[in-house]
Enzyme design. Structure first.
Site, short mmCIF file in Angstrom:
data_model
loop_
_atom_site.label_atom_id
_atom_site.label_comp_id
_atom_site.label_asym_id
_atom_site.label_seq_id
_atom_site.Cartn_x
_atom_site.Cartn_y
_atom_site.Cartn_z
N ASN A 156 0.78 -1.24 0.00
CA ASN A 156 0.00 0.00 0.00
C ASN A 156 0.82 1.30 0.00
O ASN A 156 0.39 2.29 -0.57
CB ASN A 156 -1.04 -0.01 1.13
CG ASN A 156 -0.43 -0.09 2.50
OD1 ASN A 156 0.68 -0.60 2.67
ND2 ASN A 156 -1.15 0.40 3.48
N GLU A 252 4.64 -4.57 12.02
CA GLU A 252 3.68 -3.47 11.87
C GLU A 252 2.49 -4.04 11.12
O GLU A 252 2.57 -4.28 9.91
CB GLU A 252 4.30 -2.31 11.06
CG GLU A 252 5.54 -1.70 11.69
CD GLU A 252 5.23 -0.88 12.94
OE1 GLU A 252 4.09 -0.43 13.10
OE2 GLU A 252 6.15 -0.73 13.76
N CYS A 286 -3.22 1.39 6.77
CA CYS A 286 -3.36 0.62 8.01
C CYS A 286 -4.05 1.42 9.12
O CYS A 286 -4.61 0.84 10.03
CB CYS A 286 -2.00 0.13 8.47
SG CYS A 286 -0.76 1.41 8.43
P1 NAD Z 1 0.63 -9.25 3.26
O1 NAD Z 1 0.78 -9.68 4.66
O2 NAD Z 1 -0.21 -10.06 2.35
O3 NAD Z 1 2.07 -9.12 2.56
C1 NAD Z 1 3.10 -8.36 3.14
C2 NAD Z 1 4.44 -8.89 2.67
O4 NAD Z 1 4.65 -10.20 3.20
C3 NAD Z 1 4.56 -9.04 1.16
O5 NAD Z 1 5.85 -8.63 0.76
C4 NAD Z 1 4.37 -10.52 0.95
O6 NAD Z 1 4.96 -10.99 -0.24
C5 NAD Z 1 5.10 -11.06 2.17
N1 NAD Z 1 4.78 -12.46 2.51
C6 NAD Z 1 3.68 -13.17 2.17
N2 NAD Z 1 3.77 -14.43 2.65
C7 NAD Z 1 4.95 -14.50 3.33
C8 NAD Z 1 5.60 -15.53 4.07
N3 NAD Z 1 5.05 -16.73 4.20
N4 NAD Z 1 6.80 -15.26 4.64
C9 NAD Z 1 7.35 -14.03 4.54
N5 NAD Z 1 6.78 -13.02 3.83
C10 NAD Z 1 5.59 -13.25 3.24
O7 NAD Z 1 0.10 -7.72 3.32
P2 NAD Z 1 -0.38 -6.76 2.14
O8 NAD Z 1 -1.67 -7.29 1.59
O9 NAD Z 1 0.73 -6.49 1.20
O10 NAD Z 1 -0.63 -5.40 2.94
C11 NAD Z 1 -1.80 -5.16 3.66
C12 NAD Z 1 -1.63 -5.38 5.14
O11 NAD Z 1 -0.52 -4.63 5.62
C13 NAD Z 1 -2.82 -4.88 5.94
O12 NAD Z 1 -3.15 -5.80 6.94
C14 NAD Z 1 -2.31 -3.58 6.55
O13 NAD Z 1 -2.97 -3.17 7.70
C15 NAD Z 1 -0.88 -3.89 6.79
N6 NAD Z 1 -0.11 -2.66 6.92
C16 NAD Z 1 0.33 -2.27 8.17
C17 NAD Z 1 1.04 -1.07 8.31
C18 NAD Z 1 1.55 -0.63 9.65
O14 NAD Z 1 2.44 0.21 9.68
N7 NAD Z 1 1.05 -1.14 10.75
C19 NAD Z 1 1.29 -0.28 7.20
C20 NAD Z 1 0.81 -0.70 5.97
C21 NAD Z 1 0.12 -1.90 5.83
#
Ligand code: NAD
Length: 477
Positions: A156, A252, A286
């Protein structure tokens, strides 16, 4: 159709390497293929770790001023490439250009904060003679880089959330392997090009694109990685924590952020901020506003203002200058939340506005007085949907906000100082934002959550603390 020039390479050990296998990267808005991106396999990740170990040694040789200058120069190059980078966002994650430029401006600021922080990584002296056996000793602490850090980022805010990991990691003298979300690899590759130009040593930054389950898994389990800094969903974050062993892990994660509107000097301005907080980047933030709790005497007036302002939002092509909302990251995400709206309707809940879907674009949607068990009340939407609910008493409002598995940030509008301080004491979140929405963030403030929203804090200074090891020296005099 893609051309050969759209075939991307991996950035490992300061070289741009061809991948063996690739996947088609599609624009979430047009569905067109915009690039072919390497699908790294285990061997490639292992090579990146080797190079990053070398990179960590090179980083250790740099002075604080040299690290600061590289970060400063990177920020300058980002400034020169603002439009180019904003366009990457519009294409790869359908972020409307207006918001995309905003993200690049924040990215520049984040790297500038990191450049400043590189110059003030202090230790302290310890009053050893405060203990009987400490008499005749002198001690101090210093902060040392961890070595190789794995940064795993979501789709995002691919430039700025990467900056929140790369900036402090380089400021503190670490090397990084970044695994960007598979939907948004182009921004990480562009950032690598910028750091290469800014003079970062070879191996200090490595970009490995591909599947989370493959690339992420190798990074999380390899003992040469000293820390995993992860931003993403709760589900993936939990899995990382379980597999990471003794590595440092910061998570996060998600939220379903709430705002209380107890009283306000200017309800019109509050409604405007709530529109921005609920619908900016289609709610894929988020700390997006997902639950609004309004004191019952203000409820109808607020809802009317909020709905009127929501109606002004324009949706469409992310590359068009006046677009406010565009496609969600995938049509499945839009369909998922469309299902929530359907089940709310079936439960007899009133949809005050929106509810329709056009392909991957979900129209901004306002739900009236959603029950506490409805999806919009208890899950993370990551979509342009918000519930506006009335409450009677202050205590009830606090309980409603806290009735959540998440706890990232909360907003409180009140003209009462005692209530503002009470909210700070009682809300179960990482940050309480008084007289603004929970979506407020500037990039040097401590940022992170409690409960399912994660563990650890970002915000450059706080990340530097997470990304360094405290070393103690005791001198016997
Ligand atoms: P996601 O968890 O699907 O993916 C995040 C990352 O993890 C990607 O790079 C993905 O390829 C990787 N990933 C996936 N499977 C993995 C595994 N088994 N091992 C290691 N890495 C793996 O999240 P998304 O859909 O890209 O983003 C949305 C989420 O992120 C929402 O829940 C949002 O709230 C959160 N978010 C949190 C913050 C914060 O600062 N708290 C900021 C932005 C987004």
């Amino acid at each position: 159709m893609t051309t050969n020039s759209d075939k991307k390479r991996l950035y490992i050990g300061g070289e741009w390497l061809e991948g063996n296998d690739h996947y088609d990267l599609r624009s979430p808005y047009s569905g067109k293929v915009i690039a072919q991106v390497p699908l790294a396999e285990k061997e490639t990740v292992l090579k990146a770790i080797e190079c990053a170990e070398q990179g960590a040694k090179e980083m250790k040789k740099l002075t604080a001023l040299e690290r600061s200058n590289i970060l400063e120069r990177a920020a300058e190059i980002f400034k020169e490439r603002l439009e180019e980078c904003a366009l990457i966002l519009a294409k790869e994650n359908a972020k409307p250009l207006k918001a995309a430029r905003g993200e690049i401006l924040r990215t520049i600021e984040t790297y500038k904060f990191a450049a400043e922080e590189a110059k003030r990584i202090h230790g302290e002296t310890i009053p050893m003679d405060a203990a009987k056996n400490g008499k005749g000793r002198f001690a101090y602490t210093k902060r040392e880089p961890l070595g190789v850090i794995a940064a795993i980022t979501p789709f995002n805010f691919p430039f700025n959330l990467a900056a929140h990991k790369l900036g402090p990691a380089f400021a503190a003298g670490n090397s990084v392997i970044i695994k960007p979300a598979s939907q948004t690899p182009l921004s990480a590759l562009a950032a690598a090009g910028i750091f290469e130009e800014a003079g970062l040593p070879k191996g200090a930054l490595n970009v490995v694109t591909g599947k989370g389950s493959v690339v992420g898994n190798v990074l999380v389990t390899d003992p040469r990685i000293k820390m995993v800094t992860f931003t993403g969903s709760v589900e993936v974050g939990l899995g990382i924590k379980e597999r990471a062993g003794l590595k440092k892990v910061t998570l996060e994660l998600g939220s379903n952020s709430a705002v209380i509107i107890d009283s306000a000097a200017d309800l019109d301005a509050v409604a405007q901020r709530c529109v921005e907080g609920s619908f900016a980047y289609s709610g894929q933030v988020c700390i997006s506003v997902q639950r609004i709790y309004v004191q019952e005497d203000l409820y109808e007036s607020f809802l009317q203002k909020f709905t009127e302002k929501t109606k002004q939002l324009k949706f469409g092509d992310p590359e068009s200058e006046d677009t406010d909302l565009s496609a969600l990251i995938s049509i499945n995400e839009a369909k998922r939340v469309e299902g929530w709206i359907e089940s709310a309707r079936n439960a007899g809940t009133e949809i005050a506005y929106g509810g329709q879907r056009t392909g991957a674009i979900l129209h901004p949607t306002i739900i009236k007085n959603a029950g506490s068990t409805q999806e919009v009340s208890c899950q993370e939407a990551f979509a342009p949907i918000v519930s506006v609910n009335s409450y009677k008493t202050w205590d009830e409002a606090i309980d409603l906000v806290n009735d959540s598995l998440y706890g990232l940030q909360a907003g409180v509008y009140t003209t009462s100082m005692p209530k503002a301080f009470d909210a700070v004491e009682r809300l179960e979140v990482g940050g309480v934002i008084v007289n603004d929405i929970p979506s407020f963030r500037v990039d040097h403030m401590p940022y992170g959550g409690v409960k399912n929203s994660g563990t650890g804090r970002e915000g450059i200074k706080y990340s530097v603390e997470e990304m360094t090891e405290l070393k103690l020296a005791v001198f016997t005099l």
